[in-house]
Design an enzyme around this catalytic site. Structure first.
Site, PDB file in Angstrom:
ATOM      1  N   GLY A 215       0.780  -1.232   0.000  1.00 43.67           N
ATOM      2  CA  GLY A 215       0.000   0.000   0.000  1.00 43.67           C
ATOM      3  C   GLY A 215       0.813   1.283   0.000  1.00 43.67           C
ATOM      4  O   GLY A 215       0.263   2.356   0.229  1.00 43.67           O
ATOM      5  N   GLU A 249       4.832  -6.274   1.744  1.00 44.67           N
ATOM      6  CA  GLU A 249       4.415  -6.883   0.466  1.00 44.67           C
ATOM      7  C   GLU A 249       3.863  -5.815  -0.477  1.00 44.67           C
ATOM      8  O   GLU A 249       2.670  -5.784  -0.766  1.00 44.67           O
ATOM      9  CB  GLU A 249       3.421  -8.027   0.692  1.00 44.67           C
ATOM     10  N   CYS A 314     -17.515   3.303 -26.617  1.00 43.26           N
ATOM     11  CA  CYS A 314     -18.711   4.134 -26.723  1.00 43.26           C
ATOM     12  C   CYS A 314     -19.275   4.408 -25.336  1.00 43.26           C
ATOM     13  O   CYS A 314     -20.428   4.071 -25.044  1.00 43.26           O
ATOM     14  CB  CYS A 314     -19.742   3.433 -27.590  1.00 43.26           C
TER      15      CYS A 314
END
Ligand SMILES: *Cc1c(COP(=O)(O)O)cnc(C)c1O
Length: 364
Positions: A215, A249, A314
């Site tokens: 993080g 990690e 689109c």
């Protein structure tokens, strides 16, 4: 433009000439330099790369010599790492593990709920486990919060106590320590505060192996401002006590910078006064700007009137970057930065059945 970005620009222009855009281009030399610096800043702190950020084996091969292992979050990622890196240590986590995931033989199993412990017992399995804790601590400034309140990730301290109680008097399912991954998008001082709280909690349980998660923050608004690995590494070293194994990690902060999504302008127009550039490809190749609701940073060759860069889909959600002060014309090559993590592999490739991008590696 810095020297390290030149190989990608050169390849981008070659690809444009060969009609091979859109493409992902990864700078392996850049990744190597970055990972070496991260590793050096971490000292005795272990690092597992979070594979879900980008499982490209060519990138993982650059990372492998620097990491202590790989963190996987599914049986698919587990098979992938085993196939390409059969010698590497693996930690397996994630909520909602199937039996084959929960019973996989890995170096560390990250337990998400008391029922996972019960299932291991019922099946007579052995495992080395870290219990994933969701501590109720306030998390300021996170871009995504996995902890600090009610979420489906990990267990509150009552759930952890329940697991520890169940694990007494047997040694097949071995308690190795605590795992936490509370939030993403945080700076080093905030990450260190969280790590301190997680370490205190682990010590209160008497365990010595602590994975404080990933993080580490990156800034899409300012690609040059990087997570302060020096401060973080030194801070973790100061927090760690002798005999403790401390592990992180990270995913995004490792691989995000080495990749670019390169494409070409198909059309430029003005609608109700606003300028738009339509590029080949779009968010079905790089979903990051759509999921995060940001402008994907891009190389600006020449300043110009603000223009919104969109893809071929689109839907108004297919917006790559809004009001970019760039001079763009049909045929121009456009390079989107920070496309090395949570980019291609989180994208809805098959929507509208446009061709897929090609993949290229420079600086290896
Ligand atoms: C996604 C994830 C990571 C990696 O997070 P980044 O923000 O990419 O560093 C680490 N650990 C767990 C448990 C995760 O779910």
């Amino acid at each position: 433009m810095t020297a390290t970005t030149l190989p990608i620009r050169a390849r981008a222009l070659e690809l444009a000439a060969a009609g091979e855009l859109p493409a992902y281009v990864y700078d392996l030399g850049d990744l190597d330099t970055h990972m070496a610096a991260v590793r050096a800043a971490l000292g005795d702190i272990q690092v597992y790369y979070a594979v879900k950020a980008n499982p490209d084996p060519t990138l993982m091969r650059v990372l492998a010599p620097y990491v202590d292992g790989f963190e996987v979050a599914s049986g698919g990622e587990l098979d992938h790492v085993r196939e390409h890196f059969p010698e590497s240590r693996i930690a397996l986590g994630g909520p909602g593990k199937t039996d084959s995931e929960l019973f996989a033989e890995v170096h560390r199993l990250h337990i998400e709920s008391p029922s996972e412990i019960r299932r291991l017992f019922a099946a007579g399995r052995s495992a080395d486990v870290l219990l994933r804790v969701n501590l109720d601590i306030p998390i300021k400034g996170a871009s995504l919060a996995m902890g600090g309140g009610a979420t489906p990730f990990g267990m509150d301290p009552e759930g952890i106590s329940e697991c520890i109680e169940m694990m007494k008097g047997q040694d097949a399912v071995r308690l190795r320590g605590i795992h936490a991954h509370l939030a993403s998008g945080l700076d080093a001082p905030t990450m260190l505060e969280l790590a301190g709280a997680i370490l205190d909690y682990a010590r209160s349980l008497g365990v010595t192996e602590i994975n404080v998660g990933g993080g580490m923050g990156v800034s899409y608004a300012d690609p040059d401002s990087r997570f302060d690995w020096q401060t973080y590494g030194a801070g973790l070293a100061a927090l760690r006590r002798p005999g403790e194994t401390v592990r992180i990690e990270p995913g995004r902060s490792i691989s995000v910078y080495c990749g670019r999504y390169v494409t070409q302008v198909i059309d430029v127009k003005r609608v109700h006064g606003e300028r738009f550039a339509v590029v080949a490809g779009g968010t079905h190749h790089i979903r990051t700007p759509a999921t995060k609701g940001h402008s994907q940073p891009m190389v600006i060759e020449e300043q110009g009137e603000p223009i919104t860069v969109v893809g071929q889909l689109c839907t108004p959600k297919d917006t790559m970057a809004r009001h970019v002060p760039a001079q763009l014309a049909t045929g121009d090559v456009v390079e989107f930065l920070m496309a090395g993590a949570y980019a291609w592999n989180i994208s809805h490739h098959d929507f509208l059945m446009h061709p897929k991008p090609s993949f290229h590696y420079v600086g290896g």
